[in-house]
Scaffold this active site. Structure first.
Site, PDB file in Angstrom:
ATOM      1  CB  ILE A  95     -43.709  25.060  89.898  1.00 21.55           C
ATOM      2  CG1 ILE A  95     -43.956  25.287  88.401  1.00 21.55           C
ATOM      3  CG2 ILE A  95     -42.289  25.421  90.333  1.00 21.55           C
ATOM      4  CD1 ILE A  95     -42.810  25.072  87.484  1.00 21.55           C
ATOM      5  CG  HIS A 112     -38.382  17.937  80.031  1.00 25.77           C
ATOM      6  ND1 HIS A 112     -39.338  18.837  80.441  1.00 25.77           N
ATOM      7  CD2 HIS A 112     -37.900  18.396  78.847  1.00 25.77           C
ATOM      8  CE1 HIS A 112     -39.426  19.807  79.550  1.00 25.77           C
ATOM      9  NE2 HIS A 112     -38.569  19.573  78.572  1.00 25.77           N
ATOM     10  CD  GLU A 150     -33.438  24.509  95.549  1.00 21.48           C
ATOM     11  OE1 GLU A 150     -32.677  23.810  94.829  1.00 21.48           O
ATOM     12  OE2 GLU A 150     -33.401  24.503  96.789  1.00 21.48           O
TER      13      GLU A 150
HETATM   14  C1  GRF Z   1     -44.699  13.076  79.598  1.00 20.04           C
HETATM   15  O1  GRF Z   1     -44.424  13.456  78.301  1.00 20.04           O
HETATM   16  C2  GRF Z   1     -43.635  13.593  80.522  1.00 20.04           C
HETATM   17  O2  GRF Z   1     -42.398  13.714  79.911  1.00 20.04           O
HETATM   18  C3  GRF Z   1     -44.129  14.943  80.902  1.00 20.04           C
HETATM   19  O3  GRF Z   1     -45.543  14.813  80.945  1.00 20.04           O
HETATM   20  C4  GRF Z   1     -45.960  13.734  80.137  1.00 20.04           C
HETATM   21  C5  GRF Z   1     -46.734  12.851  81.040  1.00 20.04           C
HETATM   22  O4  GRF Z   1     -47.328  11.788  80.406  1.00 20.04           O
HETATM   23  N1  GRF Z   1     -43.529  15.392  82.118  1.00 20.04           N
HETATM   24  P1  GRF Z   1     -48.069  10.669  81.246  1.00 20.04           P
HETATM   25  O5  GRF Z   1     -49.060  11.345  82.170  1.00 20.04           O
HETATM   26  O6  GRF Z   1     -47.041   9.908  82.002  1.00 20.04           O
HETATM   27  O7  GRF Z   1     -48.767   9.830  80.219  1.00 20.04           O
END
Ligand code: GRF
Length: 257
Positions: A95, A112, A150
């Site tokens: 974070i 995400h 934030e």
């Molecule tokens: C992905 O699912 C992304 O959405 C999340 O973490 C995962 C990362 O996968 N934030 P990678 O390391 O890009 O394969």
């Protein structure tokens, strides 16, 4: 080759999204290049991908920084040195501190694996997201690229794409299909942001000053000229009328006496 912005990619693991960005950058028309990859874990497989692509990559181990702001300050230093325009979080499992986010306001993207604002926030990462989607009997899920603020996972959406959830789906099958979508939309979102940044860069300085707060509205020179002309003719007409009235009065006086 087109004009490009520099991006810095922050990872913690596999780096398949990093790979999607590396592949996109190979297209000569893609408006971004990866200047730097930073990982908080030395074991992140994504570092191999960066190495293979000939991209500068470094480990900034968060465990060496007891204070989060010191870890973030180190990231900031690397990103500034590499003259990064846009920070892309790609599976980065830390974070970021409010001061780092303020410093890079509007210039940090995250991806995400859900249709935010659904299934976002603390504790919603990896398989937890897909399990929650299945538990909630959702009929669709997807991926979202958003600007980091934030408020965890609540920044403005740049791009979002939905896919159906099938009855036979498990967290694993869903994760795989959502990841495919991530690999499509992350480069698209980066290209979109890059065009905005390049556009700002191309805009002449004085244009931006004219649009800045507290700056007077640009005067319309023609309108000023027109107003001056009508005032001048009004004044001349007034003068002619006074002379004419005076002449009539003199004539009447002479006629009477
Ligand atoms: C992905 O699912 C992304 O959405 C999340 O973490 C995962 C990362 O996968 N934030 P990678 O390391 O890009 O394969």
């Amino acid at each position: 080759m087109s004009e490009t912005i520099k991006i810095g990619v922050l990872i913690s693991g596999g780096g398949t999204n990093l790979q999607a960005l590396i592949d996109a950058c190979e297209d000569a028309d893609f408006p971004a290049e990866i200047a730097l990859v930073l990982s908080n874990k030395a074991s992140a497989k994504g570092l191999e991908r960066a190495k293979k692509a000939g991209i500068s990559h470094f480990v900034v181990d968060h465990k060496k920084y007891p204070q989060r702001r010191d870890f973030d300050a180190e990231l900031h230093k690397w990103l500034k040195e590499a003259r990064v325009d846009l920070v892309c979080l790609a599976g980065f499992m830390r974070i970021l501190s409010p001061s780092f986010i303020r410093e890079w306001r509007g210039r940090i993207l995250n991806i995400h694996p859900s249709l935010l604002p659904k299934f976002g926030g603390e504790g919603m990462y990896g398989h937890h997201v897909h399990e929650a989607v299945i538990r909630a009997h959702e009929i669709e899920t997807g991926a979202t690229v958003h600007i980091v603020t934030e408020d965890c996972d609540l920044g403005p959406t740049v791009l979002q794409r939905a896919i159906p959830v099938y009855r036979f789906d498990t967290a694993e099958t869903l994760a795989g299909r959502v990841l495919d979508v991530e690999h499509q939309i992350y480069p698209q979102a980066v290209a979109h942001m890059a065009e905005i940044i390049l556009d700002e860069r191309r805009r002449p300085r004085h244009d931006m000053d004219m649009n800045a707060d507290h700056h007077p509205v640009k005067p319309d020179q023609e309108a000023i000229l027109r107003a001056q002309q009508s005032w001048n003719s009004f004044v001349s007409m007034g003068k002619i009328s006074i002379i004419a009235i005076a002449a009539v009065l003199v004539f009447l006086l002479v006629a009477v006496y």
